[in-house]
Design a protein around this motif. Structure first.
Motif, PDB file in Angstrom:
ATOM      1  N   LEU B 226       2.203  15.530 -47.116  1.00 12.07           N
ATOM      2  CA  LEU B 226       1.247  14.615 -47.747  1.00 12.07           C
ATOM      3  C   LEU B 226       0.111  15.386 -48.416  1.00 12.07           C
ATOM      4  O   LEU B 226      -0.314  15.078 -49.516  1.00 12.07           O
ATOM      5  CB  LEU B 226       0.673  13.655 -46.705  1.00 12.07           C
ATOM      6  CG  LEU B 226       1.616  12.570 -46.216  1.00 12.07           C
ATOM      7  CD1 LEU B 226       0.899  11.655 -45.245  1.00 12.07           C
ATOM      8  CD2 LEU B 226       2.143  11.768 -47.398  1.00 12.07           C
ATOM      9  N   ASN B 227      -0.360  16.406 -47.713  1.00  9.91           N
ATOM     10  CA  ASN B 227      -1.462  17.182 -48.259  1.00  9.91           C
ATOM     11  C   ASN B 227      -1.079  17.900 -49.544  1.00  9.91           C
ATOM     12  O   ASN B 227      -1.874  18.011 -50.465  1.00  9.91           O
ATOM     13  CB  ASN B 227      -1.931  18.216 -47.234  1.00  9.91           C
ATOM     14  CG  ASN B 227      -3.248  17.800 -46.640  1.00  9.91           C
ATOM     15  OD1 ASN B 227      -4.104  17.285 -47.338  1.00  9.91           O
ATOM     16  ND2 ASN B 227      -3.402  17.990 -45.343  1.00  9.91           N
ATOM     17  N   VAL B 229       1.103  16.915 -51.741  1.00  9.04           N
ATOM     18  CA  VAL B 229       1.138  15.952 -52.845  1.00  9.04           C
ATOM     19  C   VAL B 229      -0.278  15.583 -53.268  1.00  9.04           C
ATOM     20  O   VAL B 229      -0.614  15.520 -54.452  1.00  9.04           O
ATOM     21  CB  VAL B 229       1.930  14.689 -52.439  1.00  9.04           C
ATOM     22  CG1 VAL B 229       1.958  13.694 -53.585  1.00  9.04           C
ATOM     23  CG2 VAL B 229       3.339  15.067 -52.032  1.00  9.04           C
ATOM     24  N   ARG B 230      -1.133  15.376 -52.272  1.00 12.00           N
ATOM     25  CA  ARG B 230      -2.526  15.024 -52.563  1.00 12.00           C
ATOM     26  C   ARG B 230      -3.189  16.137 -53.374  1.00 12.00           C
ATOM     27  O   ARG B 230      -3.921  15.885 -54.321  1.00 12.00           O
ATOM     28  CB  ARG B 230      -3.278  14.825 -51.243  1.00 12.00           C
ATOM     29  CG  ARG B 230      -4.071  13.530 -51.196  1.00 12.00           C
ATOM     30  CD  ARG B 230      -4.516  13.259 -49.768  1.00 12.00           C
ATOM     31  NE  ARG B 230      -4.965  14.476 -49.113  1.00 12.00           N
ATOM     32  CZ  ARG B 230      -6.244  14.821 -48.994  1.00 12.00           C
ATOM     33  NH1 ARG B 230      -7.177  14.065 -49.472  1.00 12.00           N
ATOM     34  NH2 ARG B 230      -6.576  15.947 -48.382  1.00 12.00           N
ATOM     35  N   GLN B 231      -2.913  17.361 -52.981  1.00 15.67           N
ATOM     36  CA  GLN B 231      -3.497  18.501 -53.666  1.00 15.67           C
ATOM     37  C   GLN B 231      -3.013  18.574 -55.113  1.00 15.67           C
ATOM     38  O   GLN B 231      -3.791  18.838 -56.025  1.00 15.67           O
ATOM     39  CB  GLN B 231      -3.121  19.778 -52.923  1.00 15.67           C
ATOM     40  CG  GLN B 231      -3.787  21.019 -53.472  1.00 15.67           C
ATOM     41  CD  GLN B 231      -3.326  22.262 -52.735  1.00 15.67           C
ATOM     42  OE1 GLN B 231      -2.775  22.175 -51.639  1.00 15.67           O
ATOM     43  NE2 GLN B 231      -3.544  23.403 -53.337  1.00 15.67           N
ATOM     44  N   ILE B 233      -2.117  16.110 -56.972  1.00 11.92           N
ATOM     45  CA  ILE B 233      -2.802  15.067 -57.737  1.00 11.92           C
ATOM     46  C   ILE B 233      -4.226  15.510 -58.061  1.00 11.92           C
ATOM     47  O   ILE B 233      -4.711  15.342 -59.174  1.00 11.92           O
ATOM     48  CB  ILE B 233      -2.811  13.734 -56.951  1.00 11.92           C
ATOM     49  CG1 ILE B 233      -1.380  13.231 -56.788  1.00 11.92           C
ATOM     50  CG2 ILE B 233      -3.675  12.698 -57.651  1.00 11.92           C
ATOM     51  CD1 ILE B 233      -1.241  12.011 -55.904  1.00 11.92           C
ATOM     52  N   ALA B 288       2.978  10.096 -59.395  1.00 12.03           N
ATOM     53  CA  ALA B 288       2.746  10.998 -58.265  1.00 12.03           C
ATOM     54  C   ALA B 288       2.215  10.230 -57.058  1.00 12.03           C
ATOM     55  O   ALA B 288       2.606  10.478 -55.915  1.00 12.03           O
ATOM     56  CB  ALA B 288       1.775  12.094 -58.674  1.00 12.03           C
ATOM     57  N   THR B 289       1.333   9.260 -57.338  1.00 10.70           N
ATOM     58  CA  THR B 289       0.739   8.502 -56.242  1.00 10.70           C
ATOM     59  C   THR B 289       1.777   7.617 -55.551  1.00 10.70           C
ATOM     60  O   THR B 289       1.784   7.497 -54.322  1.00 10.70           O
ATOM     61  CB  THR B 289      -0.431   7.640 -56.763  1.00 10.70           C
ATOM     62  OG1 THR B 289      -1.299   8.476 -57.521  1.00 10.70           O
ATOM     63  CG2 THR B 289      -1.203   7.021 -55.628  1.00 10.70           C
ATOM     64  N   TYR B 292       3.564   9.663 -53.338  1.00 13.36           N
ATOM     65  CA  TYR B 292       2.730   9.947 -52.165  1.00 13.36           C
ATOM     66  C   TYR B 292       2.830   8.810 -51.154  1.00 13.36           C
ATOM     67  O   TYR B 292       3.034   9.028 -49.959  1.00 13.36           O
ATOM     68  CB  TYR B 292       1.285  10.160 -52.615  1.00 13.36           C
ATOM     69  CG  TYR B 292       0.287  10.255 -51.491  1.00 13.36           C
ATOM     70  CD1 TYR B 292       0.142  11.443 -50.775  1.00 13.36           C
ATOM     71  CD2 TYR B 292      -0.515   9.171 -51.157  1.00 13.36           C
ATOM     72  CE1 TYR B 292      -0.771  11.533 -49.747  1.00 13.36           C
ATOM     73  CE2 TYR B 292      -1.433   9.256 -50.123  1.00 13.36           C
ATOM     74  CZ  TYR B 292      -1.555  10.433 -49.422  1.00 13.36           C
ATOM     75  OH  TYR B 292      -2.454  10.528 -48.404  1.00 13.36           O
ATOM     76  N   PHE B 293       2.728   7.573 -51.663  1.00 13.91           N
ATOM     77  CA  PHE B 293       2.777   6.433 -50.750  1.00 13.91           C
ATOM     78  C   PHE B 293       4.157   6.313 -50.095  1.00 13.91           C
ATOM     79  O   PHE B 293       4.273   5.987 -48.925  1.00 13.91           O
ATOM     80  CB  PHE B 293       2.421   5.137 -51.488  1.00 13.91           C
ATOM     81  CG  PHE B 293       0.949   4.985 -51.686  1.00 13.91           C
ATOM     82  CD1 PHE B 293       0.064   5.193 -50.624  1.00 13.91           C
ATOM     83  CD2 PHE B 293       0.425   4.648 -52.920  1.00 13.91           C
ATOM     84  CE1 PHE B 293      -1.298   5.062 -50.797  1.00 13.91           C
ATOM     85  CE2 PHE B 293      -0.943   4.522 -53.096  1.00 13.91           C
ATOM     86  CZ  PHE B 293      -1.800   4.726 -52.047  1.00 13.91           C
ATOM     87  N   LEU B 295       6.171   8.805 -49.454  1.00  7.37           N
ATOM     88  CA  LEU B 295       6.226   9.824 -48.407  1.00  7.37           C
ATOM     89  C   LEU B 295       5.399   9.408 -47.201  1.00  7.37           C
ATOM     90  O   LEU B 295       5.807   9.549 -46.057  1.00  7.37           O
ATOM     91  CB  LEU B 295       5.683  11.156 -48.937  1.00  7.37           C
ATOM     92  CG  LEU B 295       6.603  11.953 -49.846  1.00  7.37           C
ATOM     93  CD1 LEU B 295       5.888  13.199 -50.322  1.00  7.37           C
ATOM     94  CD2 LEU B 295       7.875  12.343 -49.102  1.00  7.37           C
ATOM     95  N   ASN B 296       4.224   8.882 -47.505  1.00  3.25           N
ATOM     96  CA  ASN B 296       3.310   8.461 -46.445  1.00  3.25           C
ATOM     97  C   ASN B 296       4.006   7.473 -45.518  1.00  3.25           C
ATOM     98  O   ASN B 296       3.925   7.562 -44.289  1.00  3.25           O
ATOM     99  CB  ASN B 296       2.074   7.825 -47.089  1.00  3.25           C
ATOM    100  CG  ASN B 296       0.924   7.744 -46.112  1.00  3.25           C
ATOM    101  OD1 ASN B 296       1.007   8.288 -45.014  1.00  3.25           O
ATOM    102  ND2 ASN B 296      -0.136   7.070 -46.499  1.00  3.25           N
TER     103      ASN B 296
END
Lengths: 468, 303
Positions: B226-227, B229-231, B233, B288-289, B292-293, B295-296
């Protein structure tokens, strides 16, 4: 599912309504207050306690006493492109706002300035402006902005480094590099005797292109040509441009008189100069505010005319201007012109003007700003303002007048062509030039003709072909 | 069938009633989100199809702004630069917070002191960090790194002025600036791992490295993904660093999409193009988001 659908529809409707109503803000036409006074708001009002605020507050009080039908409302907003458009769209620009000449194109083409032609006529401004200034502030014979100060670029130098390099005359004036080749020779002498860089230009934030343009003009380059059908053609893919860029490249690779860091934004540019790390730069009289920031000793400040290029002797003109925001009433325009005269920007030399001009110099002295470099005249020579300004300049000078003598005298030299910025896509051009300058300064073997050729083509297709 | 929907509708009504209070409590947040995020985003997308005069749309021009943005010769370069930012930030920025979090968990003494010391970069104001690094990288003998090089008799190096590596040097700065916050996420996650697992591994003779690979990492793999992907973005939107440290140079070598957008909007006054580019970035980041969701959700399901 239905609730979700309803919710979605509501949200979309709300957004749509907001979209329609969001863009309908207009300038409020109300120019009078309860007492029937004409109200004008004035931008650039100082925010900090001190000399500048004291002075303008005093001027406001005197002005309102002399003109009981006008009320001045201070507005601290100063021109900034990041907030300009939103202020303009919301109708919240001050009635009188100040900007650089650079912004005039945006202001006029966006209809953000009132037509003040008639107001100027009513105030007696007939045939008073310098021709080169008049071109900048008018479109189709109408005047849209009120120039308050003008300047030309000169060759600024550090008098201390010049002294050490033996480049000062006995009478306290500097030796003048007549050509760019002379600049290189002077730079080498400075490098040899002091170890400091000889001559630099900025390279970042579009300042590189801005400062480089008079160098290129002097080699014979014209960047953009206006065609008869209203389109524009980029015209800087030429031998003259290659030569001008080669001059920049040689500063570093051939002669070693540039600084090591080639990413130079304006702050870094004036910092290196103020700290005495650089002998010569191109600068305008208003650079003194930057030099103050980095505490350059007044006795080291010097400036002389820009050197001549292979093609011609030319310099860049710029300045400050006050614009009355679009939608202002006649009364407001008249009041604005009166106020600008009160602050010493008018062409008439009456007691009000004299007092304001003198107070301006007093303010500079009180705020520890260098005084002594003369500026280009906004008004024609036959106006007395110029003479009086000069008298006051000499009275309050705190820099060595011999150090700035050549520049001050050159303001009357008609052999130096005064060249305004390119009229179209100036910032885009400067960005393009910044990149070229950075490339030739980082890459010793840069293929200048092919770089310029590509840049010329891209500038044409990216911007000039996309004018609306 | 019909009876079924009726029942569920009734249920939904009851549900709505039950949660009315919650909806009311949410309202202020919704209003703020609407004014600050949803409306501007929506307007930005709408206006990107208009010819803009300042911030006032004047005429519908369809895809004109998009065509101008995409056919601009800088577009490909800027996109590629941005991908490089993301790539290097992954390569350089991925391991340090993870390893540091694990080390912090392993050491016995001075843990609090170290924790504070490591977190220091995160409490400095952003622009001062950038100016600090500007002088660390300064390309003559007064730059800090060059001072160090001089101790070993090495000539000054030009750092950010070397267009081949500008992005890498900027990413190193970004990593220094940003790793502390990420590290604490990992640290918290490691702290949450059942200590008996560690004890068992230690009894079996696992060294710290083995404990990290075989015990800690599998337990926190979800968070790590998750991190990352967040990074990605976050880094895709990089703006401050090139703006303050290089102005996007040398010769455009460090211009990111964010900085290009800033140039369009606030330097060149090309609001329409700024909005079009913004919408393009928005579309990329939405994808991308969503990822992320997705994956989350997976990660949460696994726990």
């Amino acid at each position: 599912m239905k609730a979700k659908k309803v919710l979605a529809i509501v949200v979309i409707l709300a957004l749509a309504v907001a979209a329609v109503t969001g863009c309908t803000a207009t300038q409020t036409g109300n120019d009078k207050n309860d007492q029937g006074q004409t109200v004008i708001s004035v931008g650039n009002w100082p925010t900090k306690e001190g000399t500048a605020l004291d002075l303008i507050t005093k001027q406001k009080a005197e002005f309102e006493e002399a003109n009981p039908d006008i009320s001045i409302v201070p507005d601290t907003w100063a021109f900034d492109l990041q907030t300009f458009y939103s202020k303009a769209a919301a109708g919240q620009l001050p009635n009188v706002y100040y900007s650089n000449f650079t912004e005039i194109e945006k202001i006029i083409s966006g209809d953000y300035g009132a037509d003040i032609t008639d107001g100027l006529k009513r105030a007696g401004y007939e045939n008073v402006y310098n021709e080169s200034i008049l071109d900048l502030i008018s479109r189709d014979g109408k005047i849209y902005t009120y120039p308050t100060d003008a300047y030309t670029l000169g060759l600024a130098y550090n008098a201390d480094l010049f002294e050490q390099a033996g480049l000062m005359n006995d009478d306290g004036t500097p030796q003048q590099p007549k050509t760019w080749d002379d600049v290189i020779e002077f730079g080498k002498k400075i490098k040899e005797t002091t170890g400091k860089a000889g001559f630099i230009i900025p390279t970042m934030n579009n300042n590189g292109g801005w400062i480089f343009s008079p160098i290129a003009w002097s080699y014979g380059v014209e960047f953009v040509k206006a065609n008869d059908d209203g389109s524009y053609t980029a015209t800087f893919d030429c031998q003259e441009m290659y030569d001008a860029l080669k001059f920049i490249s040689d500063l570093k690779w051939e002669h070693g008189i540039f600084v090591d860091n080639i990413l130079i934004d304006p702050d870094e540019y004036y910092r290196q100069f103020s700290l005495g790390n650089v002998g010569m730069i191109l600068g305008a009289p208003n650079m003194v505010d930057r030099l103050k920031k980095f505490e350059m000793p007044f006795e080291n400040i010097g400036i002389m005319p820009i050197p001549e290029g292979p093609a011609k002797h030319v310099t860049l003109t710029g300045g400050y201007t006050a614009t009355v925001s679009a939608g202002a009433t006649e009364d407001q325009i008249d009041a604005a012109i009166k106020w600008l005269e009160k602050t010493g920007k008018g062409f008439r030399l009456d007691d009000v003007g004299k007092q304001a001009i003198e107070e301006e110099y007093q303010k500079k002295i009180a705020t520890n700003t260098a005084v002594g470099i003369d500026t280009l005249k906004v008004y024609k020579d036959d106006t007395e303002v110029a003479e009086f300004r000069k008298e006051m300049l000499e009275k309050y000078a705190n820099v060595d007048l011999n150090h700035v003598k050549l520049y001050n005298e050159s303001l009357n030299d008609t052999s130096i062509e005064l060249h305004p910025e390119v009229e179209i896509c100036a910032q885009e051009l400067y960005g393009t030039l910044d990149k070229l300058i950075q490339e030739v300064l980082t890459n010793q073997n840069a293929d200048i003709p092919s770089l310029v050729s590509t840049a010329n083509k891209e500038f044409q297709s990216n911007y000039l072909d996309n004018l609306n | 069938m019909k009876a079924n929907t009726k029942i569920s509708r009734e249920k939904r009504k009851q549900k709505l009633k039950r949660y009315l209070g919650a909806w009311i409590l949410l309202l202020p947040a919704v209003i703020v989100l609407y004014l600050m995020i949803w409306r501007p985003s929506f307007m930005g997308i709408v206006w990107s199809f208009f010819k803009m005069k300042g911030y006032t749309p004047t005429e519908f021009v369809g895809l004109d702004n998009y065509i101008q943005v995409i056919t601009n010769s800088d577009f490909g370069r800027v996109m590629w630069n941005t991908v490089q930012y993301v790539f290097w930030s992954f390569l350089i920025g991925f391991l340090p917070p993870l390893l540091l979090a694990f080390m912090l968990n392993e050491i016995v003494h001075f843990r609090t002191t170290l924790r504070t010391a490591i977190y220091l970069p995160a409490i400095l104001p952003g622009v001062s960090i950038l100016l600090l690094w500007y002088f660390i990288y300064f390309p003559n003998e007064t730059g800090m790194l060059n001072m160090l090089l001089a101790k070993f008799g090495v000539d000054p190096y030009v750092w950010l002025n070397d267009s081949r590596f500008t992005i890498i040097f900027i990413v190193i700065e970004m990593t220094w600036q940003g790793f502390a916050a990420t590290m604490f996420l990992y640290y918290a996650s490691i702290q949450g791992i059942d200590t008996t697992l560690y004890e068992a591994a230690t009894l079996d003779g696992a060294n710290p490295f083995q404990r990290f690979i075989h015990v800690a990492l599998p337990q926190m793999s979800g968070l790590v993904v998750l991190n990352v992907v967040r990074q990605m973005i976050g880094v895709f939107q990089v703006l401050q660093q090139p703006m303050v440290m290089t102005g996007g140079g040398p010769n455009g070598a460090s211009t990111s999409v964010g900085y290009q957008m800033y140039q369009y909007g606030f330097v060149q006054g090309r609001v329409g193009q700024a909005l079009a580019l913004g919408t393009i970035v928005f579309a990329i980041l939405i994808v991308a988001t969503c990822f992320y969701f997705y994956l989350n959700k997976k990660v949460e399901e696994n726990q």
